[in-house]
Design a protein around this motif. Sequence first.
Motif, PDB file in Angstrom:
ATOM      1  N   GLN A  71     -60.220  13.482 -31.091  1.00 20.03           N
ATOM      2  CA  GLN A  71     -58.822  13.245 -30.738  1.00 20.03           C
ATOM      3  C   GLN A  71     -58.712  12.443 -29.432  1.00 20.03           C
ATOM      4  OE1 GLN A  71     -56.495  13.894 -32.884  1.00 20.03           O
ATOM      5  NE2 GLN A  71     -58.007  14.856 -34.238  1.00 20.03           N
ATOM      6  N   VAL A  72     -59.623  12.683 -28.495  1.00 20.70           N
ATOM      7  CA  VAL A  72     -59.644  11.904 -27.249  1.00 20.70           C
ATOM      8  C   VAL A  72     -59.922  10.440 -27.570  1.00 20.70           C
ATOM      9  CG1 VAL A  72     -60.770  11.617 -25.007  1.00 20.70           C
ATOM     10  CG2 VAL A  72     -60.408  13.914 -25.920  1.00 20.70           C
ATOM     11  N   ARG A  73     -60.899  10.208 -28.438  1.00 24.57           N
ATOM     12  CA  ARG A  73     -61.266   8.840 -28.817  1.00 24.57           C
ATOM     13  C   ARG A  73     -60.086   8.122 -29.475  1.00 24.57           C
ATOM     14  NH1 ARG A  73     -62.544   6.486 -33.412  1.00 24.57           N
ATOM     15  NH2 ARG A  73     -62.521   8.452 -34.556  1.00 24.57           N
ATOM     16  N   LYS A  74     -59.417   8.812 -30.403  1.00 26.39           N
ATOM     17  CA  LYS A  74     -58.285   8.189 -31.093  1.00 26.39           C
ATOM     18  C   LYS A  74     -57.149   7.890 -30.127  1.00 26.39           C
ATOM     19  CE  LYS A  74     -59.286  10.359 -35.551  1.00 26.39           C
ATOM     20  NZ  LYS A  74     -58.829  11.355 -36.543  1.00 26.39           N
ATOM     21  N   LEU A  75     -56.903   8.830 -29.196  1.00 24.96           N
ATOM     22  CA  LEU A  75     -55.822   8.622 -28.231  1.00 24.96           C
ATOM     23  C   LEU A  75     -56.122   7.417 -27.344  1.00 24.96           C
ATOM     24  CD1 LEU A  75     -53.167   9.609 -26.934  1.00 24.96           C
ATOM     25  CD2 LEU A  75     -54.548  11.061 -25.432  1.00 24.96           C
ATOM     26  N   LEU A  76     -57.344   7.317 -26.854  1.00 26.25           N
ATOM     27  CA  LEU A  76     -57.705   6.192 -25.993  1.00 26.25           C
ATOM     28  C   LEU A  76     -57.658   4.869 -26.758  1.00 26.25           C
ATOM     29  CD1 LEU A  76     -60.649   7.858 -24.048  1.00 26.25           C
ATOM     30  CD2 LEU A  76     -58.523   7.006 -23.036  1.00 26.25           C
ATOM     31  N   GLY A  77     -58.063   4.882 -28.033  1.00 25.30           N
ATOM     32  CA  GLY A  77     -58.016   3.664 -28.825  1.00 25.30           C
ATOM     33  C   GLY A  77     -56.591   3.197 -29.079  1.00 25.30           C
ATOM     34  N   PHE A 116     -63.056  -0.797 -27.631  1.00 26.52           N
ATOM     35  CA  PHE A 116     -62.707   0.231 -26.647  1.00 26.52           C
ATOM     36  C   PHE A 116     -63.310   1.580 -27.018  1.00 26.52           C
ATOM     37  CE2 PHE A 116     -59.623  -2.929 -25.379  1.00 26.52           C
ATOM     38  CZ  PHE A 116     -59.545  -2.736 -24.016  1.00 26.52           C
ATOM     39  N   ASN A 117     -63.396   1.882 -28.309  1.00 28.22           N
ATOM     40  CA  ASN A 117     -64.062   3.119 -28.720  1.00 28.22           C
ATOM     41  C   ASN A 117     -65.513   3.132 -28.252  1.00 28.22           C
ATOM     42  OD1 ASN A 117     -61.773   4.080 -29.973  1.00 28.22           O
ATOM     43  ND2 ASN A 117     -62.386   3.455 -32.030  1.00 28.22           N
ATOM     44  N   ASP A 118     -66.190   1.987 -28.417  1.00 30.71           N
ATOM     45  CA  ASP A 118     -67.589   1.900 -27.966  1.00 30.71           C
ATOM     46  C   ASP A 118     -67.679   2.042 -26.451  1.00 30.71           C
ATOM     47  OD1 ASP A 118     -68.259   1.490 -30.596  1.00 30.71           O
ATOM     48  OD2 ASP A 118     -68.482  -0.686 -30.419  1.00 30.71           O
ATOM     49  N   LEU A 119     -66.745   1.424 -25.741  1.00 28.47           N
ATOM     50  CA  LEU A 119     -66.733   1.527 -24.279  1.00 28.47           C
ATOM     51  C   LEU A 119     -66.639   2.982 -23.839  1.00 28.47           C
ATOM     52  CD1 LEU A 119     -66.155   0.494 -21.301  1.00 28.47           C
ATOM     53  CD2 LEU A 119     -63.745   0.471 -21.977  1.00 28.47           C
ATOM     54  N   TYR A 120     -65.679   3.710 -24.397  1.00 29.36           N
ATOM     55  CA  TYR A 120     -65.462   5.087 -23.956  1.00 29.36           C
ATOM     56  C   TYR A 120     -66.548   6.036 -24.469  1.00 29.36           C
ATOM     57  CZ  TYR A 120     -60.933   3.946 -21.944  1.00 29.36           C
ATOM     58  OH  TYR A 120     -59.928   3.427 -21.155  1.00 29.36           O
ATOM     59  N   ALA A 121     -67.157   5.728 -25.623  1.00 22.75           N
ATOM     60  CA  ALA A 121     -68.251   6.556 -26.113  1.00 22.75           C
ATOM     61  C   ALA A 121     -69.443   6.498 -25.164  1.00 22.75           C
ATOM     62  CB  ALA A 121     -68.660   6.106 -27.517  1.00 22.75           C
ATOM     63  N   VAL A 122     -69.751   5.296 -24.667  1.00 21.60           N
ATOM     64  CA  VAL A 122     -70.832   5.154 -23.692  1.00 21.60           C
ATOM     65  C   VAL A 122     -70.450   5.830 -22.379  1.00 21.60           C
ATOM     66  CG1 VAL A 122     -72.119   3.488 -22.297  1.00 21.60           C
ATOM     67  CG2 VAL A 122     -71.727   3.039 -24.724  1.00 21.60           C
ATOM     68  N   LEU A 123     -69.203   5.653 -21.972  1.00 25.54           N
ATOM     69  CA  LEU A 123     -68.750   6.196 -20.699  1.00 25.54           C
ATOM     70  C   LEU A 123     -68.774   7.720 -20.706  1.00 25.54           C
ATOM     71  CD1 LEU A 123     -67.630   5.580 -17.890  1.00 25.54           C
ATOM     72  CD2 LEU A 123     -65.335   5.506 -18.899  1.00 25.54           C
TER      73      LEU A 123
END
Length: 431
Positions: free
Chosen positions: A15-21, A122-129
């Motif tokens: 849900q965090v990933r979807k919200l950020l995307g 952006f999903n990839d960015l935040y997954a790494v972060l």
Amino acid sequence: MRLPGTRYQEQGWEQVRKLLGQCSLAALARIGPARLLAPGAASLDDYVEAMAPALQAHGGRAALPGNSYGDTVLALAQGLLAELAARPADWDALCAAVAGEVARMGAFWDLPGGEAQLRKKFNDLYAVLRDKVDSDNYQAACGRPCSPNRIYAYRMLDTARAEVARLFAAWREHREQVGAILGRAVDAEPIEARMLRGAGDCRPEWILRWSASLERFGGAPGPLHTRSKRFASLKDSPDKIGAMLREIGEYEALSANADRDWRQDAHDAGAWLDDYWRVLGESQAHATPGPDRILEARQDELDLAAGLLEEDAGPEAAEPPPAPLDEALARQLCLSPRYLEMAAAAQARGSWALRVMEGDSLPVRLAVYLKLLGPVDDSYPGEWLVPATGELPTMAQLALLDGISLPTLRKRRDAAIASLRAAAGVQEEIR
């Protein structure tokens, strides 16, 4: 998965990933996607400034629980955004990736499917972060070195353990693969299916054999049997795998005990209040009622006769919460015993679809969404999803949850879909 200091490794991450995307696309609509072609502090500041109101505007998903420590999805998303503002190198890497796509395809965000491609960046960015943040916090909590790649390895092993547990629970359907994992023929329920209750109970050789079995039973090599160097240190090191699984299991048990202590306190307090109100009610029942109580009782009788109390309460308030799942069934389905209760509470109360399907059970409603929207959709609450897959339960799982056969579930699902279409004035054959 829980580890000391980490906050982003549990199921709420989806849900965090979807919200950020979603919010990243909204922020780029405000500042313009071309702003990504100018890496540096200025473009990062513009993005962060546009993201803040976008995050606040998403009330529904943002309010969902993000992890078992009490952090909401919004709080976790805001935390990662703040981390990004403090790590400009990650922003520059994103801008470089976007610039590479533009050099190859032009302004790809204007092409069909371009928004999805941009959101994936952006999903990839935040997954790494998230793994960088959690590895830093793990080191601070434990005093031991931990790289983002090691956090990724922990997560892979925890996912693998859950998949092994799922296969063991459904050993009849996966008899050959379970036999390959255990290293012997399986003719009856393996005792290991009852032994595997947590990460610490999973043997490293099971993980290695599970990974080796995937090419035969899943069509693609397992994570420990690819050419990737990400898990190179684990491929021939069952001792390392065992130590990491034990650590996950030990912290799982430690944090779960803390939760039970807290819940026990809440239960004790609730029991005390129940006793208090019971004694108070008994004393009032034996006392002479005053004029106000007589009038209230008479009004209650009139309301009940007219059916007003039921109308005021509404069908949702009168509907009892679903009973907890049987422990064996919950393990077989890889679901929490409180899955039905949490999934029911996450329904959009008052929605048109819920009113039409009021007489249908929750598994039937989920089967309708599975048929119409598919197993994955951004509109699904996290409480509906199976933790191991991040998708809605399959039809077979829903049939078990409802205690009915699969053909019966299909009939009830199709009848519910027909009711929805009739209510919407749509006449269409159900395929």
